[in-house]
Write a protein that holds these residues in place. Structure first.
Motif, mmCIF file in Angstrom:
data_model
loop_
_atom_site.group_PDB
_atom_site.id
_atom_site.type_symbol
_atom_site.label_atom_id
_atom_site.label_comp_id
_atom_site.label_asym_id
_atom_site.label_seq_id
_atom_site.Cartn_x
_atom_site.Cartn_y
_atom_site.Cartn_z
ATOM 1 N N ILE A 1 -0.542 40.299 61.497
ATOM 2 C CA ILE A 1 0.353 39.375 61.258
ATOM 3 C C ILE A 1 0.341 38.121 62.213
ATOM 4 N N ALA A 2 -0.229 38.140 63.374
ATOM 5 C CA ALA A 2 -0.301 36.937 64.152
ATOM 6 C C ALA A 2 -1.421 36.320 63.554
ATOM 7 N N GLU B 1 3.373 31.513 74.000
ATOM 8 C CA GLU B 1 2.738 32.490 74.754
ATOM 9 C C GLU B 1 2.344 33.730 74.043
ATOM 10 N N ALA B 2 2.013 33.585 72.795
ATOM 11 C CA ALA B 2 1.840 34.648 71.759
ATOM 12 C C ALA B 2 1.174 35.956 72.003
ATOM 13 N N PHE B 3 0.216 35.954 73.079
ATOM 14 C CA PHE B 3 -0.485 37.047 73.211
ATOM 15 C C PHE B 3 -0.344 37.593 74.604
ATOM 16 N N GLY B 4 0.663 37.031 75.266
ATOM 17 C CA GLY B 4 0.765 37.731 76.591
ATOM 18 C C GLY B 4 1.508 36.497 77.547
ATOM 19 N N LYS C 1 -0.368 34.409 60.509
ATOM 20 C CA LYS C 1 0.443 33.235 61.014
ATOM 21 C C LYS C 1 -0.314 32.082 61.603
ATOM 22 N N ILE D 1 -0.149 44.270 63.938
ATOM 23 C CA ILE D 1 0.560 43.014 64.529
ATOM 24 C C ILE D 1 -0.398 41.981 64.707
ATOM 25 N N LEU E 1 8.089 29.161 70.089
ATOM 26 C CA LEU E 1 8.196 30.627 70.705
ATOM 27 C C LEU E 1 6.510 31.228 70.715
ATOM 28 N N LEU E 2 5.671 30.667 69.992
ATOM 29 C CA LEU E 2 4.530 31.255 69.809
ATOM 30 C C LEU E 2 3.461 30.626 70.778
ATOM 31 N N GLU F 1 6.235 26.336 65.973
ATOM 32 C CA GLU F 1 7.221 27.352 66.416
ATOM 33 C C GLU F 1 6.629 27.634 68.001
#
Lengths: 959, 214
Positions: free
Chosen positions: B158-159, B188-191, B162, B155, B185-186, B183
């Motif tokens: 993957i991150a 707060e990608a890491f928490g 991206k 993951i 949505l990302l 995007e």
């Protein structure tokens, strides 16, 4: 039609009993199982009444009818449910039983317990035709054959559709393989990607009507055939590589009506193999037949809705699919009219659920498949943070590609994505919906989403305060609700009301806040979803009841095309309903529709024109279109002849608008007739129907008759008389009839043998076509020199038209009477039709209350009196007394014809007596006072004849 | 006592006057409310520490109780992001400034904030190791597999794939900014390091209500 099921089912030697053979038992068991749970599976269809009841000798007794839906009286039993005439839908008076619907048949079989097999056998033995009908219904409902039948018949209308091609390809795939008796080696599409309209060809080639390209390997011709299917037919092409590596296709062969026909021509092996393989042969047989008309309709349903994958019955029994099967399904598709237009646009497209094609996933899976599988596995065990990362990674795949869409489904991704919609985390919901929205353009994905209950969740998300989330849910619903069951689910879970609520925004604020703009975007998504949902009739009603119409009317004021398209799309879809047509008029929407006719987006223009098409049946609406100056933009749109959907909608609107004479005057001014005449050639039928309809309306004004002639319209119109499309024939006969009122036109029609073509259309099974053809024949006879000779030259023609007096249809009867009146003006022909029994047949019709029929019937009688003893025969056949009563009609045109008929009949003394007895004199005296001179004279002459008879009588009595 | 409180009020008003000019999103009254809330929280603290500002434990309590955050590491990181001068205390200025982004920040401000939170080592990049640290509990471990952390590592890759637009193996601020702009949505990608809409609303209602008795 005899070569149907009766060949498969084995009758005993005296042909009234079913043999007790294993094959028969198999068939009976299938029918039994099917019938027993018919009510559960198809509750709506089960309530449709049979055209004629089933009757047989039963072994059941009143005591067996224990259910409370029956009422037992002594030995008899009746159902409590009755038809419109209050006669019960099930009636038992032992040993006879009568049943009117599948609902009662199902119930009865459930009541008969151990006697079920005996009952179903007795029922089927009651009428051999029923066996056919049962099998037909069974096949239609239970099998995917419904698709076959419907799709297969689309080509009959002259055009292929993506669905038809799909069905044919699926069919062909079954006959590929490696065995000895395979018909083909392989069939494959050149492109996996299916556009939302069902086509696979790239958009620029779709413009030319192309649907898809196929690569077919046959067993005997050159290794590979490249075939392209287009709406006008199938052709075989040679692939060459053009510049830039783009494949160009060069048309190489003539057009074939379908792939199978092409293959039969290309591959002798295929032709032989196809004929050997029963199933295939049967379908071919159906495709080859060009006319299907019901002899006896047992039962009809407009929505054989459910498809099961049970083709076992079909294959094992090798039943010939009879014409009857087709009748059952074709019948629901009656031609003509705006209502029909809407239904075709509503229910045909993508409507039916397709069988899954899971088995066809190739064994060499692409690498995307494994990557997607891994991501979906992570999704199952991820917290919110990782879920969002994985969802974003999934979105990076090419989700419009079918391989990726199906991979997500096949690894269980849809379940996970739909579960995420139930979580509390808004980002997970948004991420999931963004994927679902993309992949739901695939029909199989749509079905799975619906199967998994995704629609219910999405409907509940519509209540969310988060606007992005709401909008996405609505957009996804818009994609999923492309088939009937999904649309129903949305409605049943309160989705329509919620979607309508989304529409509530101010679309054209001067300076909109970010928040207002988001509201507009949500409204646009809501409109998209409603557009999809509005293809179901009950949803149209739900939208209306949820208060959707005023909201749509407000959005119609928007200036954004992406808003207007779904809004007008929904409105034109709903305009099939009267309530909407009224609302579109009263809420002032015509003005906006007219305004947008002049926009620069063809899709929007098409929907506007289509809405006007449907609404302009109403006179006031037609006037409004003119008042808002909508007629000119419509005529301008005729120049966009390349976009056939737009052209169909535009010509439809022009047709309906031209029903008002004021509008025709405008069309003359804009030179619309000349353009319309130019559109009589090389157009799809849905365009032709409208063009011809418009010409038929315009031709009601005599100066337009010359215009049509001068712009070369007569010949193409007459040529269209040879077509098969019923809606088109209905209009062409009208147009030719109108043209024939002009003697110069008539010369051309005569030269093109148009009268013979009209005459042969009297054989058409469609009453509208029959009637219009007969009406058209009238001016033809009137305006042709030597018309009598011409009519006599049609072998069997006079007998044909006289026999139409047996029709059940009042419009047909009136038109035929009118034609007979014209024919009878030629004495020789009058003699012939007299021999064919015209007198008793006319007399037989006299007890009608229909004023139109009365008028032309009276005219026909007046004209037919002038031969031999016809005058006397009419009297003997009892025609006189009813005619006298016609004089009491409120319709003055009936009076004139009747007075003329009575005058002719009064030449026979007995008729005079009958008339007198029926009080004719008093009535005629009133008529003599009329301002209509012909009526005056006929009435007076009739009275004179009666008077003369009385005088002669007196003279004889008193010397 | 009465005098004290009146002076205090005067002080708070002056401070608010100054701060609301330096900080976006809050007007003077709101700033005043936040300062008052701050001093209330300080009052609960031991005198000695209160001089410096809000300590880590108190601040984490607020994040946990008021904004529903649960991840220890994220809460510490958010604390660090508030504590601009790295003195392990949040001053009244840091408090108002931090909340302005935390509660009402525009996307740009939030991107900056989140990047600061995720930039555990403060070196201006989010590295593989930092990602691994932040995501370590984000996936159910598969104990049966050889390396139970394989999924997490995947993951992270993957991150990184991206986000790492310049292919230097780590995520710079501009990488992060571009990713989030593409995007949202990302963000707060890491928490989870920002409050959700509901708790923002609840906090503001509580904090900005008219003080009683005035």
């Amino acid at each position: 039609m005899g070569e149907t099921f009766s060949r498969a089912i084995q009758w005993s030697s005296d042909a009234d009993q079913l043999e007790n053979s294993p094959l028969n038992n198999d068939i009976l068991t299938e029918i039994l199982l099917f019938t027993e749970d018919f009510d559960d599976r198809y509750p709506k269809e089960a309530r449709i009444l049979f055209r004629e009841p089933l009757q047989w000798k039963t072994s059941l007794e009143a005591a067996d009818f224990t259910s409370d839906i029956y009422d037992t009286r002594g030995e008899a039993a009746v159902s409590l449910e009755c038809d419109d005439n209050r006669s019960p839908l099930l009636q038992l008076s032992p040993p006879d039983i009568t049943v009117h619907s599948f609902y009662h048949l199902s119930n009865l079989l459930q009541l008969s317990k151990d006697k079920t097999m005996k009952e179903i056998r007795a029922c089927l033995e009651g009428d051999t035709l029923i066996v056919h009908a049962f099998i037909a219904i069974l096949l239609l409902l239970v099998n995917e054959l419904y698709f076959c039948s419907v799709c297969v018949f689309l080509p009959r209308e002259g055009r292929l559709s993506p669905e038809a091609v799909n069905t044919e390809v699926d069919l062909l795939k079954r006959f590929c393989g490696t065995g000895e008796n395979r018909a083909l080696k392989s069939v494959s599409y050149t492109s996996d990607y299916v556009f939302s309209n069902g086509c696979r060809s790239p958009p620029w080639r779709q413009m030319d009507g192309e649907i898809c390209s196929l690569i077919i390997e046959t067993c005997d011709t050159e290794p590979t055939l490249f075939i392209t299917c287009s709406t006008s037919g199938v052709f075989f092409d040679e692939r060459i590589n053009g510049e830039g590596g783009v494949n160009y296709y060069m048309r190489k062969s003539e057009l074939y009506k379908d792939i199978i026909t092409l293959l039969k021509n290309m591959s002798p092996h295929f032709a032989v193999a196809a004929n050997e393989q029963g199933f295939f042969y049967n379908v071919l047989l159906c495709m080859d037949s060009s006319h299907f008309y019901p002899e006896k309709i047992l039962w009809e349903s407009t929505s054989p809705s459910v498809c099961l994958k049970d083709i076992k019955l079909w294959a094992s029994l090798n039943i010939n699919m009879s014409n009857r099967c087709i009748c059952v399904c074709m019948h629901s598709k009656s031609p003509g009219g705006a209502g029909d237009f809407s239904e075709s646009s509503s229910e045909d497209e993508e409507d039916e659920e397709q069988p899954e094609r899971r088995a066809e996933i190739p064994t060499d899976l692409p690498s995307e498949y494994w990557q997607i599988q891994k991501l979906v596995k992570y999704l199952k065990g991820a917290n919110q943070t990782a879920t969002v990362i994985v969802l974003c990674a999934l979105r990076d795949f090419n989700l419009v590609q079918e391989t990726c869409q199906l991979a997500i489904r096949d690894v269980g991704g849809l379940e996970v994505l739909i579960n995420l919609l139930d979580t509390d985390d808004i980002r997970c919901k948004i991420g999931s919906l963004k994927i679902l929205k993309e992949i739901s353009c695939n029909s199989q994905i749509r079905q799975t989403i619906a199967d998994l209950g995704g629609l219910q969740t999405m409907v509940s998300i519509l209540d969310s305060p988060d606007k992005e989330l709401k909008g996405l849910a609505a957009e996804t619903i818009a994609n999923v609700a492309k088939f009937r069951r999904a649309r129903r689910t949305v409605r049943q879970h309160g989705g329509i009301k919620r979607l309508v609520e989304l529409l509530d925004c101010v679309p054209n604020g001067v300076s909109m806040s970010a928040e207002q703009e988001r509201d507009v975007e949500v409204a646009r998504c809501g409109a998209l979803a409603l557009w999809s949902c509005s293809k179901s009739t009950r949803n149209k009603e739900s939208i209306r009841r949820a208060g959707g119409i005023p909201l749509l009317a407000r959005l119609l004021k928007s200036s954004q095309k992406n808003m207007l398209i779904p809004v007008v799309g929904t409105l034109q879809e709903c305009a099939s309903e009267k309530s909407y047509r009224i609302a579109i008029q009263t809420e002032g929407m015509i003005e906006d529709l007219v305004k947008n006719l002049s926009c620069d987006n063809q899709e929007l223009q098409m929907h506007c024109a289509s809405a006007i098409f449907k609404c302009a049946e109403d006179k006031h609406t037609r006037d409004l279109v003119r008042q808002y100056e909508g007629l000119k933009p419509l005529v301008m749109l005729l120049n966009e002849a390349e976009n056939k959907q737009l052209l169909a909608a535009t010509t439809g609107a022009i047709w309906k608008c031209s029903i008002s004479l004021e509008n025709v005057a405008k069309f003359q001014e804009y030179k619309a007739l000349e353009i319309l005449v130019g559109l009589l050639k090389d157009q799809p039928e849905e365009v032709l129907v409208n063009v011809v309809g418009a010409l038929a309306e315009c031709a009601q004004i005599s100066e337009n008759l010359a215009t049509i002639r001068k712009s070369g319209g007569i010949q193409p119109l007459v040529n269209l008389l040879t077509g098969t499309n019923q809606a088109l024939l209905g209009n062409v006969t009208r147009a030719v009839g109108a043209c024939a009122t002009d003697p110069e036109n008539m010369v051309i029609i005569d030269r093109l043998d148009g009268v013979r073509l009209l005459w042969s259309l009297l054989k058409n099974p469609n009453p509208e076509v029959q009637a219009n053809a007969a009406w058209a024949i009238c001016p033809c006879i009137e305006n042709t020199k030597d018309a009598g000779e011409m009519v006599r030259s049609f072998v069997g023609g006079l007998e044909l038209i006289v026999n139409l007096l047996k029709s059940q249809n009042k419009a047909v009867l009136a038109s035929v009477c009118a034609a007979i009146a014209k024919i009878a003006k030629d004495v020789e022909n009058l003699a012939v039709i007299t021999d064919h029994g015209v007198v008793p047949m006319l007399a037989n019709l006299t007890n009608t209350g229909d004023d139109k029929l009365r008028r032309y019937l009276a005219e026909a009688i007046a004209c037919c009196c002038k031969w031999g003893s016809n005058c006397v025969s009419f009297g003997e056949a009892g025609a006189v007394a009813p005619l006298v009563h016609y004089l009491r009609s409120k319709d003055p045109s009936v009076h004139q014809a009747t007075a003329r008929a009575l005058f002719e009949l009064s030449k026979d003394p007995n008729n005079c007596i009958t008339m007198h007895e029926n009080g004719v004199v008093k009535l005629l005296l009133i008529m003599i006072g009329s301002t209509d001179e012909i009526l005056q004279e006929a009435a007076a002459s009739c009275v004179a004849n009666i008077r003369r008879l009385a005088l002669a009588n007196d003279k004889a009595k008193y010397g | 006592m009465q005098k004290m409180s009146a002076m205090n009020r005067k002080l708070i008003q002056n401070l608010a006057e100054t701060l609301c000019k330096q900080v976006k999103h809050f007007d003077k009254r709101e700033t005043e409310c936040l300062i008052r809330l701050f001093s209330g929280l300080l009052g609960e603290q031991a005198e000695r520490r209160a001089a410096h500002g809000l300590d880590r434990v108190r601040f984490r309590n607020i994040l946990h109780n008021t904004f529903g955050m649960t991840d220890d590491m994220m809460m510490d990181s958010v604390f660090r992001a508030f504590d601009k001068d790295n003195d392990t205390y949040i001053s009244v200025k840091e408090w108002v400034e931090g909340l302005s982004v935390f509660l009402r920040g525009a996307l740009d401000e939030k991107i900056k904030f989140c990047f600061d939170v995720y930039n555990l080592h403060g070196d201006g990049y989010i590295s593989r190791e930092e990602m691994l640290q932040m995501l370590k509990d984000s996936l159910i471990r598969q104990p049966t597999e050889e390396d139970p952390d394989e999924g997490i590592k995947d993951i992270v890759e993957i991150a990184l794939k991206k986000m790492d637009h310049d292919h230097d193996g780590k995520v710079s601020y501009s990488d992060f900014e571009k990713t989030v702009k593409d995007e949202n949505l990302l963000l707060e990608a890491f928490g989870n390091c920002l409050p959700d809409a509901k708790s923002v609303l609840a906090f503001e209602q509580h904090a900005f209500q008219e003080p009683h008795g005035h």
